[in-house]
Enzyme design. Structure first.
Site, mmCIF file in Angstrom:
data_model
loop_
_atom_site.group_PDB
_atom_site.id
_atom_site.type_symbol
_atom_site.label_atom_id
_atom_site.label_comp_id
_atom_site.label_asym_id
_atom_site.label_seq_id
_atom_site.Cartn_x
_atom_site.Cartn_y
_atom_site.Cartn_z
ATOM 1 N N GLU A 84 0.806 -1.363 -0.034
ATOM 2 C CA GLU A 84 -0.168 0.055 -0.129
ATOM 3 C C GLU A 84 0.841 1.356 -0.018
ATOM 4 O O GLU A 84 0.416 2.281 0.208
ATOM 5 C CB GLU A 84 -0.886 -0.003 1.254
ATOM 6 C CG GLU A 84 -0.182 -0.098 2.437
ATOM 7 C CD GLU A 84 -1.421 -0.731 3.760
ATOM 8 O OE1 GLU A 84 -1.906 0.273 4.176
ATOM 9 O OE2 GLU A 84 -1.426 -2.045 4.039
ATOM 10 N N CYS A 116 -3.725 -4.508 3.850
ATOM 11 C CA CYS A 116 -2.834 -5.559 4.679
ATOM 12 C C CYS A 116 -3.229 -7.011 4.371
ATOM 13 O O CYS A 116 -2.585 -7.811 4.743
ATOM 14 C CB CYS A 116 -2.847 -5.254 6.087
ATOM 15 S SG CYS A 116 -2.438 -3.778 6.700
ATOM 16 N N HIS A 243 -2.964 -11.306 11.240
ATOM 17 C CA HIS A 243 -2.338 -9.794 10.794
ATOM 18 C C HIS A 243 -2.598 -9.264 12.163
ATOM 19 O O HIS A 243 -3.413 -9.338 13.012
ATOM 20 C CB HIS A 243 -3.360 -9.412 9.973
ATOM 21 C CG HIS A 243 -3.116 -7.918 9.841
ATOM 22 N ND1 HIS A 243 -2.193 -7.400 9.401
ATOM 23 C CD2 HIS A 243 -4.224 -6.731 9.879
ATOM 24 C CE1 HIS A 243 -2.123 -5.847 9.302
ATOM 25 N NE2 HIS A 243 -3.345 -5.646 9.560
#
Lengths: 419, 89
Positions: A84, A116, A243
């Site tokens: 990103e 993500c 994550h």
């Protein structure tokens, strides 16, 4: 479709050369220390002015490629960078990475983006390509790479944002993680929980993002359980890696999903389960900060370095990207997986990062803040970074960003930690 | 035509559930400070605490609802109305 093992053959991370204790950043910004226990973060990696998404990606992947023989290197016919922190609307980070890693020209080279989550999309699409058998023996290199662009405007997000990259070699000799093929669950929808509208700033709605992360874990696991007979969140997985934008969200999400387990576990049982199945995956993320799409793979590396997997273990992995897209999937690891990750000496590299105080942190932040901003001719600054590079505790080869010429980004190989 | 199912304990039950959840997750808050015009963050609940409070309230009321439904509620009064309405479904 082949049923031969497919998965991650090799895994390495790069988490910068500098770090700041999270408590020091809280003090410097005047943030409320009462928020530290729910944040659950200890240190944060800090980027240098000569680092960017390309150098992070290359510095994660290069040690991994150095351990391959020439035939194996030549069999990498797909390079995916997930970021990103793109450096151009058209030209991919992957194109620079391909050059700096000296990969074969017989290679598909692309950049993907979905906050993500995207590195997991890359891994799964690469695994499906390998499994298709269209090109026997082919490997794919997937690299999640990012830099943090947040400052004091991001308030409590700033101390949790890391910098760096995770590199995964995907192929049919999955020494690190043998994917459970066909065992995955998806949950995606449009929401505006966080975004990077321009190259110098992020916007985020912390409640919307946290809520979406947890809703998606529940939704993705429901989809997984629909596809995998008798799968249960509490009993199917020996270990979990998620994550990790900050470790406190992982604890909150685990608690939320454990509310769906029947019979309902006690609060003590939930805490014990968290310590046993999730804490090993949080050790490195707590020392680095959010690596964005590389984060779940930093958590996997952490798990393999910290947990006992000698007897074999099934790992559940959860990947979430704002916007939003998510996936719950699983794979099998064993002692060989731990040995493979140990070769990368990730713990040693994290310990070798030099510590900066708040004043130096703000200088470095300003120095790195425009690394994604297009500039026709940006002066070379690798030489100015040399004194910083020398403070790293381990001698290693390193790629650094060295300005632009006619918008073309320039890179240079150097040695860090040579002091 | 079927009459709508009546809400179980009404708004008072929702309010009791919110008070109990806040007391559980942010124990230092005085009951008098938990008023309809305040957001949970005004009570010192950070984003993780807010998740815990909402999940605890949902459990107490036996309501299933995605957390995303709570993203835009401006204060505890709106939270109460939203849950009261959901209990009727």
């Amino acid at each position: 479709m082949s049923t031969a093992p497919i998965g991650i053959e090799a895994l390495n991370v790069y988490c910068g050369l500098a770090r700041i204790p999270v408590a020091a950043l809280f003090a410097g910004r005047g943030l409320d220390p009462a928020r530290l226990p729910n944040l659950m973060m200890d240190q944060k990696s800090v980027a240098l002015p000569c680092e960017d998404p390309v150098t992070n990606a290359v510095n994660a992947a290069k040690p991994l490629l150095d351990r391959l023989d020439p035939v194996e290197r030549a069999s990498i016919e797909l390079l995916v960078t997930s970021t990103e922190s793109g450096v151009d609307y058209s030209k991919s980070v992957a194109s620079y990475v391909h050059e700096q890693l000296g990969l074969s020209r017989r290679c598909r080279t692309i950049e993907v983006k979905q906050a993500c989550y995207a590195a997991t999309a890359g891994v799964q699409l690469a695994a499906a390509y390998v499994a298709s058998g269209l090109s026997p023996g082919a490997k794919a290199l997937v690299i999640g790479t990012d830099v943090s662009v947040v400052d004091e405007r991001a308030e409590y997000t700033e101390p949790a944002m890391g910098t760096g990259a995770a590199a995964m070699l995907v192929g049919d000799r999955p020494r690190v993680l043998a994917l459970d093929q066909g065992a995955f669950g998806l949950h995606s929808y449009e929401t505006f929980d966080s975004a990077r509208p321009g190259p110098t700033f992020d916007v985020a709605d912390s409640d919307r993002s946290l809520f979406a992360y947890i809703d998606c874990l529940r939704g993705a696991f429901r989809d997984y359980a629909d596809r995998v007979e008798e799968a249960g969140f509490a009993e199917t997985f020996d270990l979990l890696a998620m994550h990790t934008p900050f470790a406190g969200i992982v604890r909150a999400a685990h608690r939320a999903v454990m509310r769906d387990v029947r019979p309902a576990p006690s609060r003590q049982e939930v805490e014990t389960d968290f310590a046993r199945r999730l804490e090993p995956s949080l050790r490195y993320p707590r020392l680095v900060g959010n690596l964005c799409s590389g984060s779940v793979y930093l958590a996997l590396a952490s798990l393999l370095d910290a947990a006992d997997v000698e007897g074999g273990a099934r790992v559940g992995l959860y990947s979430y990207g704002s916007g939003c897209a998510s996936e719950f999937f699983s794979g099998v690891v064993d002692g060989e997986s731990a040995a493979a990750v140990r070769e990368a000496r990730i713990g040693d590299h994290l310990a070798a990062r030099f510590e900066v105080d708040f004043a130096e942190y703000t200088e470095l932040l300003a120095g790195n803040a425009r690394c994604l901003v297009p500039e026709r001719d940006r002066p070379a600054e690798a030489a100015r970074c040399a004194p910083l590079l020398s403070r790293f505790g381990i001698e290693r080869e390193l790629l650094v960003f060295n300005g632009t010429k006619g918008y073309h980004r320039q890179y240079e190989w150097t040695t860090a930690g040579a002091a | 035509m079927t009459a709508p199912r009546p809400p179980r304990g009404g708004r008072a039950e929702v309010e009791r559930a919110i008070l109990a959840a806040v007391a559980e997750i942010v124990p230092g808050v005085a009951r008098a400070d938990i008023t309809a015009d305040k957001h949970l963050r005004d009570l010192g609940a950070d984003s993780v605490d807010r998740v815990e409070i909402i999940l605890s309230v949902l459990d107490r009321l036996g309501v299933r609802e995605p957390l995303a439904s709570f993203s835009d509620l401006p204060n505890i009064g709106a939270l109460t109305e939203f849950l009261y309405e959901r209990m009727g479904k």
